[in-house]
Design a protein around this motif. Structure first.
Motif, PDB file in Angstrom:
ATOM      1  N   ILE A 136       0.859  -1.177   0.000  1.00  0.00           N
ATOM      2  CA  ILE A 136       0.000   0.000   0.000  1.00  0.00           C
ATOM      3  C   ILE A 136       0.900   1.233   0.000  1.00  0.00           C
ATOM      4  CG2 ILE A 136      -0.259   0.014   2.533  1.00  0.00           C
ATOM      5  CD1 ILE A 136      -3.079   1.209   2.136  1.00  0.00           C
ATOM      6  N   THR A 137       0.522   2.221  -0.793  1.00  0.00           N
ATOM      7  CA  THR A 137       1.227   3.497  -0.821  1.00  0.00           C
ATOM      8  C   THR A 137       0.823   4.290   0.411  1.00  0.00           C
ATOM      9  OG1 THR A 137       1.043   3.403  -3.214  1.00  0.00           O
ATOM     10  CG2 THR A 137       1.613   5.552  -2.264  1.00  0.00           C
ATOM     11  N   PRO A 138       1.696   4.995   1.100  1.00  0.00           N
ATOM     12  CA  PRO A 138       3.094   5.290   0.764  1.00  0.00           C
ATOM     13  C   PRO A 138       4.110   4.550   1.637  1.00  0.00           C
ATOM     14  CG  PRO A 138       2.237   6.969   2.229  1.00  0.00           C
ATOM     15  CD  PRO A 138       1.202   5.882   2.152  1.00  0.00           C
ATOM     16  N   GLN A 139       3.946   3.233   1.808  1.00  0.00           N
ATOM     17  CA  GLN A 139       4.934   2.496   2.605  1.00  0.00           C
ATOM     18  C   GLN A 139       5.549   1.341   1.825  1.00  0.00           C
ATOM     19  OE1 GLN A 139       4.189  -1.021   4.338  1.00  0.00           O
ATOM     20  NE2 GLN A 139       3.031  -0.972   2.411  1.00  0.00           N
ATOM     21  N   GLY A 149     -11.746   6.938   4.678  1.00  0.00           N
ATOM     22  CA  GLY A 149     -11.958   6.066   3.522  1.00  0.00           C
ATOM     23  C   GLY A 149     -10.675   5.870   2.747  1.00  0.00           C
ATOM     24  N   LEU A 150     -10.788   5.835   1.449  1.00  0.00           N
ATOM     25  CA  LEU A 150      -9.596   5.637   0.633  1.00  0.00           C
ATOM     26  C   LEU A 150      -8.716   6.881   0.673  1.00  0.00           C
ATOM     27  CD1 LEU A 150      -8.444   3.331  -0.939  1.00  0.00           C
ATOM     28  CD2 LEU A 150      -9.707   4.094  -2.948  1.00  0.00           C
ATOM     29  N   GLY A 151      -9.363   8.045   0.920  1.00  0.00           N
ATOM     30  CA  GLY A 151      -8.610   9.275   1.171  1.00  0.00           C
ATOM     31  C   GLY A 151      -7.656   9.616   0.068  1.00  0.00           C
ATOM     32  N   SER A 152      -6.382   9.793   0.448  1.00  0.00           N
ATOM     33  CA  SER A 152      -5.363  10.115  -0.538  1.00  0.00           C
ATOM     34  C   SER A 152      -4.109   9.334  -0.198  1.00  0.00           C
ATOM     35  CB  SER A 152      -5.038  11.608  -0.499  1.00  0.00           C
ATOM     36  OG  SER A 152      -4.220  11.883   0.629  1.00  0.00           O
ATOM     37  N   ILE A 153      -3.087   9.499  -1.020  1.00  0.00           N
ATOM     38  CA  ILE A 153      -1.826   8.839  -0.708  1.00  0.00           C
ATOM     39  C   ILE A 153      -0.833   9.821  -0.106  1.00  0.00           C
ATOM     40  CG2 ILE A 153      -2.121   7.037  -2.425  1.00  0.00           C
ATOM     41  CD1 ILE A 153      -0.123   8.614  -4.201  1.00  0.00           C
ATOM     42  N   SER A 191       1.941  -0.947   7.166  1.00  0.00           N
ATOM     43  CA  SER A 191       0.903  -0.575   6.229  1.00  0.00           C
ATOM     44  C   SER A 191       0.737   0.934   6.272  1.00  0.00           C
ATOM     45  CB  SER A 191      -0.414  -1.290   6.569  1.00  0.00           C
ATOM     46  OG  SER A 191      -1.335  -1.143   5.506  1.00  0.00           O
ATOM     47  N   SER A 192      -0.324   1.391   5.651  1.00  0.00           N
ATOM     48  CA  SER A 192      -0.720   2.791   5.734  1.00  0.00           C
ATOM     49  C   SER A 192      -2.214   2.803   6.049  1.00  0.00           C
ATOM     50  CB  SER A 192      -0.408   3.507   4.423  1.00  0.00           C
ATOM     51  OG  SER A 192      -0.775   4.868   4.525  1.00  0.00           O
ATOM     52  N   SER A 193      -2.699   3.929   6.432  1.00  0.00           N
ATOM     53  CA  SER A 193      -4.000   4.097   7.080  1.00  0.00           C
ATOM     54  C   SER A 193      -5.117   3.101   6.732  1.00  0.00           C
ATOM     55  CB  SER A 193      -4.457   5.523   6.853  1.00  0.00           C
ATOM     56  OG  SER A 193      -3.424   6.401   7.284  1.00  0.00           O
ATOM     57  N   ASN A 204       2.747   2.278  10.811  1.00  0.00           N
ATOM     58  CA  ASN A 204       1.735   3.001  10.041  1.00  0.00           C
ATOM     59  C   ASN A 204       2.370   4.235   9.425  1.00  0.00           C
ATOM     60  OD1 ASN A 204      -0.487   4.241   8.939  1.00  0.00           O
ATOM     61  ND2 ASN A 204      -1.610   4.508  10.866  1.00  0.00           N
ATOM     62  N   MET A 205       2.612   4.173   8.114  1.00  0.00           N
ATOM     63  CA  MET A 205       3.047   5.369   7.388  1.00  0.00           C
ATOM     64  C   MET A 205       1.778   6.029   6.871  1.00  0.00           C
ATOM     65  SD  MET A 205       6.223   5.906   7.621  1.00  0.00           S
ATOM     66  CE  MET A 205       7.694   5.050   8.187  1.00  0.00           C
ATOM     67  N   ALA A 206       1.226   6.897   7.716  1.00  0.00           N
ATOM     68  CA  ALA A 206      -0.165   7.312   7.558  1.00  0.00           C
ATOM     69  C   ALA A 206      -0.388   8.197   6.334  1.00  0.00           C
ATOM     70  CB  ALA A 206      -0.616   8.022   8.819  1.00  0.00           C
TER      71      ALA A 206
END
Lengths: 350, 71, 248
Positions: free
Chosen positions: A30-33, A111-115, A78-80, A104-106
């Motif tokens: 998952i971006t950004p990790q 929701g899917l939000g942004s990267i 992971s990320s958020s 967590n590289m948030a």
């Protein structure tokens, strides 16, 4: 110390985990990790470790459960949105008292939000996340070097307290390149884990890893045991950093990468003759309430700066306890506050 | 003289009667006069002399309450 | 007289919480016998599911981990990757494995994780009180399919053994039943084989065990055995769907 290396935060974290004796890592891209699993997919085989790309974040955290229960130092990241998926497993891991490190590289939500980078998982990380009365130890590095140092600390704290430890970064920290040094010595001897399910030998009774306790009296007793452990963590593990707070009239409170921005703003404010300082929590849980509260004796007001719509500010208010006004400035959705923006807020309060 | 012998751990029996369905000599039955610790009528051997020690009852028992011996 | 049947050493000497006539106990015993016969108790780690067998860790004299619902194959993966020379098995029901845990079982099988999976299919959710499972038969009444499973609404009962047998990596996949002495003997052989595949071939093995749930089927235990024979086996055929190559 070994030579300085220029590394991305995500990669430095992976290397630090290896140096800390982590030999199993389970994750899902998952971006950004994603640099972290990419790095460890190359690195783990070199040290005889296991890199396994799981079918989901849910599976990854449950692989962590199994490996940790078997006595290993183990990590996932992971990320958020992916961290949300791991909450079930985190609750079980906390309940079964298994040590592990979760990164967590948030990124921006909900929701899917942004990267793009965000700090909008603060409440999830520090106030629970999953079901039940449990706590994660949450470490918030502000530089790539601190990523390394806190990652190594995270594994030690996890083992010491048999508790999951989260490293709370953000997309900025993961992508940022800075010089780092690693400890020379690679840790080999892990603390003994007589509770682990390593296969029953005749020398001990069988071990059971579980978070289930159907008797209410015994589950309450288990919860009290957990709370006693958390109280010990509060007593012994609170970490923070202060910058120019001695005479500060405006205390800026920020963590992680935002603390770096806030520090630039504090410097700029000082140049303008404003007595500003920075308070930076390093442990988001346990939170440095007392250390921050003490600053209310001299400070006129507090400014919390976050990359979210106002989450840590709740803890700042608890720490200040109504004695001084607490203000908030935040950007969200992946927008990063600039030093100029923060300076403008400081100037309003000076 | 019986060829086989069964030892029934009566306090563990849940009275499900699965063993009674497989006994070739039909010599297993619940004992209506007894109630065990779990509150069930436990199974009992009605005619020990007829037991051939085939162990089908033990293999069918979900609670592993039957041990079987044979000459 | 010589003993011809005694409690296997790996089966804990305790009374289980299972309902009268529930065949979970038979499956437990067959696993314990396999562990004893292969002499692997001291290097075996079990993984319990969520469902009626949630307390399985109390019933075996081996180390155990209790997994979240459906996640046992992921937990077992973590254990096996940490300790590759140990024997790791999961014990899962049909709600656990065939519903909430489909991703975990499919991918553990697809990776060829060297674990043994004992999958108990009784066509219903037992622990929660008899709700419809993915394996509930067409027309079968449960507390959430009170008019019988309507396949137009809920789809058809899922055949996990056949589904997983389409994958390349698994070494051994079989379906057995425990409703008669003959079937129990077959089940015994399959379960032992599923452990041997892990120990000798380092491969993934799964045995689906058709099992009864007298309480939630609303049948006396004896009649539940017949119901399984007459209703489940025609839809869920017994047999070996995948065997190690050298044995073909």
């Amino acid at each position: 110390m070994s030579e300085k290396l220029l590394m991305k935060g995500n990669e430095a974290l992976g290397e630090a985990a290896v140096r800390a004796g982590c030999r199993l890592y389970f994750a899902y891209p998952i971006t950004p990790q994603s640099e972290l699993p990419e790095y460890l997919s190359r690195r783990m085989p070199e040290v005889g470790g296991v890199f396994l790309q799981a079918e989901s974040e849910v599976a990854a955290i449950n692989m962590v459960y199994g490996a940790s229960g078997a006595g290993a130092r183990v990590m996932t990241s992971s990320s958020s949105p992916g961290i949300s998926l791991k909450q079930e497993g985190l609750s079980y891991i906390a309940g079964a008292e298994l040590p592990c490190v979760v990164v967590n590289m948030a990124r921006g939500g909900p929701g899917l939000g942004s990267i793009q980078p965000s700090q909008s998982d603060y409440l999830q990380a520090t106030k629970g996340g999953g079901h039940g009365d449990y706590r994660l130890i949450v470490l918030a590095p502000a530089s790539v070097q601190e990523v390394v140092d806190l990652t190594i600390l995270a594994f030690d704290l996890a083992d010491k307290y048999r508790n999951p430890v989260m490293i709370m970064g953000d997309g900025l920290l993961g992508q940022m390149m800075e010089p780092v040094t690693f400890p020379d010595e690679v840790k080999k001897e892990l603390p003994p884990k007589p509770w682990a399910t390593t296969g029953w030998t005749k020398d001990r009774p069988k071990n059971i890893i579980t978070s289930l306790e159907l008797q209410p009296e015994r589950l309450e007793e288990h919860n009290r045991h957990l709370q006693a452990k958390y109280a010990q963590i509060v007593r012994e593990e609170i970490r923070w950093d202060e910058y120019l707070t001695g005479d500060a009239e405006v205390v800026v409170v920020a963590y992680g990468t935002v603390a770096r921005i806030a520090r630039s703003a504090v410097d700029a404010a000082r140049e303008k003759g404003i007595k500003a300082g920075l308070f930076r929590p390093i442990t988001l849980w346990p939170y440095p309430y007392d250390a921050l509260g003490r600053l209310a004796d001299a400070a006129k007001n507090f400014l919390t700066v976050e990359m979210n719509c106002g989450q840590m500010v709740e803890d700042v208010r608890l720490a200040v306890d109504g004695r001084r006004p607490v203000y908030f400035y935040g950007r969200s959705g992946g927008m990063v506050p600039t030093p100029e923006e923060v300076l403008a807020e400081i100037e309003k309060l000076a | 003289m019986a060829k086989g012998k069964v030892v029934i751990n009566e306090d563990r029996c849940k009275g499900c009667e699965l063993c009674t369905t497989v006994c070739p000599h039909k010599i297993l039955a619940l004992d209506p006069k007894k109630i065990n610790k779990l509150g069930y009528h436990p199974v009992t051997l009605t005619d020990p002399e007829e037991c051939i020690g085939c162990a089908l009852c033990a293999r069918m028992c979900p609670d592993c309450v039957i041990e079987v011996y044979r000459e | 007289m010589k003993p011809v049947f005694t409690r296997p050493r790996s089966l804990a000497d305790v009374s289980t919480h299972y309902c009268p006539g529930c065949t979970h106990g038979i499956v437990h015993r067959l696993i314990a016998e396999a562990i004893d016969e292969l002499d692997i108790a001291e290097r075996t780690i079990g993984v319990a599911p969520v469902g009626c067998a949630v307390l399985a860790y109390n019933y075996f004299n081996v180390d155990f981990q209790e997994a979240a619902h459906g996640r046992a194959p992921a937990v077992a993966t973590g254990i096996k990757r940490a300790l590759p020379d140990r024997v790791v098995f999961t014990y899962q029901g049909d709600g656990d494995l065939a519903s909430i845990g489909t991703a975990e079982i499919v991918h553990a099988a697809n990776r060829g994780e060297a674990i043994t999976v004992i999958y108990v299919n009784n066509a219903i959710y037992g622990m929660t009180g008899g709700q419809m499972a993915p394996t509930t038969l067409a027309g079968q009444k449960t507390t959430t399919s009170p008019f019988g499973r309507d396949v137009e609404v809920c789809g058809y009962p899922i055949r996990m053994a056949e589904l997983l047998a389409t994958l390349v990596a698994p070494r051994y996949i079989a379906r057995v039943a425990v409703n008669s002495p003959a079937h129990i003997q077959q089940a015994k052989r399959a379960i032992k084989r599923a452990f041997e595949v892990q120990v000798n071939d380092h491969g993934f093995a799964l045995v689906e065990v058709l099992s009864t749930c007298p309480t939630n089927w609303g049948l006396p235990p004896k009649k539940a055995l017949a119901w399984l024979e007459e209703n489940m086996i025609p839809y869920y055929p017994l047999g070996e769907f995948k065997v190690p190559k050298e044995a073909e």
